[in-house]
Structure formats: C-alpha cells, structure tokens
Enzyme design. Structure first.
Site, PDB file in Angstrom:
ATOM      1  N   THR A  64      -4.409 -15.242   1.361  1.00 17.16           N
ATOM      2  CA  THR A  64      -3.474 -14.366   2.055  1.00 17.16           C
ATOM      3  C   THR A  64      -2.978 -15.094   3.299  1.00 17.16           C
ATOM      4  OG1 THR A  64      -4.619 -12.389   1.282  1.00 17.16           O
ATOM      5  CG2 THR A  64      -3.173 -12.140   3.193  1.00 17.16           C
ATOM      6  N   LYS A  93       1.842  -9.132  -0.763  1.00 14.85           N
ATOM      7  CA  LYS A  93       0.410  -9.094  -0.443  1.00 14.85           C
ATOM      8  C   LYS A  93       0.194  -8.627   0.999  1.00 14.85           C
ATOM      9  CE  LYS A  93      -4.021  -9.576  -0.740  1.00 14.85           C
ATOM     10  NZ  LYS A  93      -4.737 -10.838  -0.985  1.00 14.85           N
TER      11      LYS A  93
END
Length: 308
Positions: A103, A179
C-alpha cells in the site's frame, strides 16, 4: 485439468509477511516454482520446508522469475528491494512482470512503475485486500491497474493468489488510488469497532454476546466481524499491525490534503492509531487501538493487564 510445472511458471515473492507468505504458498499449490525472499532467517527456513526456494536477496529471488510479487511494507522498502544494493533489478530479465502489492501513495506507485518500465520491465499496480486468511487460501482481492500485456503475462500467477482481480486502468496508479480509499474505510471501521467494544464494556455488556448480535446486524462490517473477535478473545497477535494503519491512514490524510478533500473521520482514526503506536503497541494487532480507549475509559478488556 491439473496444471504442471511445465505450463505454469516461475515466480518470486519479495517479503514473506502476513500477505506475502499466503501468496507464496498459494503459488506453490498452483504448481509454480517459487523463490521467496525475506530478511528473517526463520521465515526463510519455514519457506524452504514448505517447498519453496529461500533467497537472501531480492536479486537472487528475481534472477529466474517471470513474475515478481513485491509484498513489503511501504514505498521506501519497495524502492530498496527493487533498486537498492542486491535489488531485484540487478538480475531481472527484460519483460519480467513486477506486481507492486504494498500500500503506497499513488504518486509513489507511479514513480516506481515508471522506473521499472524504463528498465524494460512490465508492471501491475496490484495492492491487495482480504487479510491473512484470504491470502493463505489464495482468495485475495487484487485492485490492479497496468497494461494489457502486463496483465496477460501475470494472469496465471494472479489467478493463483486471488479470488478476484479488478482491472482498474491501463496504467499504474488507479490500483493504489482505490486501495487508499479501501484503507480509509478499513482504518475507520477498526477504530469505531474499538470504540463500540470499549463503550459496551464500560456499560457492562458482555462482549461475546454483543459480538454475536452485532455481527449479524446492520451495524456490522467486515472489520467488526474480524477485529471484534480479536477484542473479545483478547488476541492481539499481529495479523495487520497498528503501525500499518499509522502508515496507511497517513497516506489517506496526506493525499486528501493534496486533493483538497476533507476526511475528518480518517484523521480521527489516524490520531488513535498514532496514540497506540506511541504507547508501544505499534507491532500488536491493529485491534489493539481498543486498549487506548479502554485505558481512557477505565475498563479492562480481555487480554489487558490490570495494573495496581
């Protein structure tokens, strides 16, 4: 028809943490030859016992791979394992597909992808969701973006580790954007789960009973079902640590500021995760944010030590 090594391929997984470990085992089950790389010797030993090839450096792991999954924590680590000394680019062959699963801020993902593509590699911006259990079962959700060629080359590997692959664009960036929004929701849901369970404990409600009722009621969420059980059982072994959400919600609030968006709930949740990290809980399961609220509320949750 059962697949064989001849018609599958060779993959590398750099970073055998909670999600990377599951991905690596899923690739092995699918018939891939898998090189695994991690800084922890005990993890490498377990990976060898599981049937993989353990590698001490990313360059060793990437040297024979057609597809390289990067499952490290953040953009800085991603840059190190790709471009630093002993990095994957030292040995990766032109046309190798790199799947960027950490991420990261979308801008960081795009910059890293540009460097890889300039070096002759293919790239899929491929952050994942689903938690440790879905990673182990090969059912992660992949929020992917990249060229059709990159997706085509990585298809069998992606099929091995995921239950669903979303194709969100033809260039790296959109995957990381989606995300980021997922992590906004996830972090806020964990924080509000901690708040709800602590409030319930303060008012004398039995937490197991509350959990059983709410997990099938309108107030539930995936995070409540998952992290709520951690709080009820007092189990703070890290599946996803507090410090992960310090990082992820930091990305959310920083990118929101850049875009001119207002994210007050994300900011409040981030403050709670930071308090937990500052209190020495950074490496515990992210549900441990409940301990901060419990201490402030004067209650003792399962798994907490009574002081005094």
């Amino acid at each position: 028809m059962e697949r064989t090594l001849q018609d599958v391929g060779k993959a590398a997984v750099i970073g055998l943490g909670s999600m990377g470990w599951g991905a690596a085992l899923s690739l092995l089950r699918a018939g891939f030859v898998v090189n695994g790389c991690d800084v922890r010797q005990d993890v490498l030993q377990r990976f060898s016992q599981a049937g993989g090839k353990s590698c001490k450096t990313p360059s060793e792991a990437a040297s024979t791979a057609d597809t390289v999954f990067v499952f490290v924590v953040n953009s800085s680590q991603t840059e190190d394992v790709l471009f630093g000394p002993g990095g994957a680019l030292e040995t990766a062959r032109a046309g190798t597909v790199f799947l960027l699963c950490a991420t990261m801020a979308p801008s960081a993902t795009v910059e890293i992808a540009d460097r890889l593509e300039t070096a002759g590699m293919l790239v899929v911006d491929a952050p994942v969701s689903g938690g440790h259990a879905k990673a182990l079962s090969g059912e992660m959700v992949v929020m992917g973006s990249g060229s059709p060629q990159a997706f085509a080359r990585a298809k069998q590997a992606l099929d091995a580790v995921s239950g669903r692959v979303f194709r969100l664009g033809d260039r790296p960036g959109p995957g990381s954007q989606v995300k980021m929004i997922n992590q906004l929701l996830a972090g806020v849901h964990i924080a509000v789960t901690a708040e709800a369970m602590t409030f319930a404990a303060k008012t004398g409600i039995d937490l197991k009973t509350l959990y059983d009722v709410l997990r099938v009621s309108a107030g539930s969420s995936w995070m409540f079902e998952n992290r709520g059980e951690h709080i009820v059982s007092g189990d703070y072994a890290p599946r996803s640590a507090v410090d992960i959400f310090v990082k992820d919600l930091g990305i959310v609030t920083s990118e929101a500021d850049r875009a001119g968006a207002v994210t007050p709930l994300a900011a409040t949740a981030l403050d709670l995760f930071r308090q937990a990290s500052d209190a020495g809980l950074g490496l515990e399961d992210d549900a441990a944010v409940a301990k901060i609220l419990a201490e402030k509320s004067g209650v003792v949750l399962p798994g907490m030590t009574v002081v005094g």
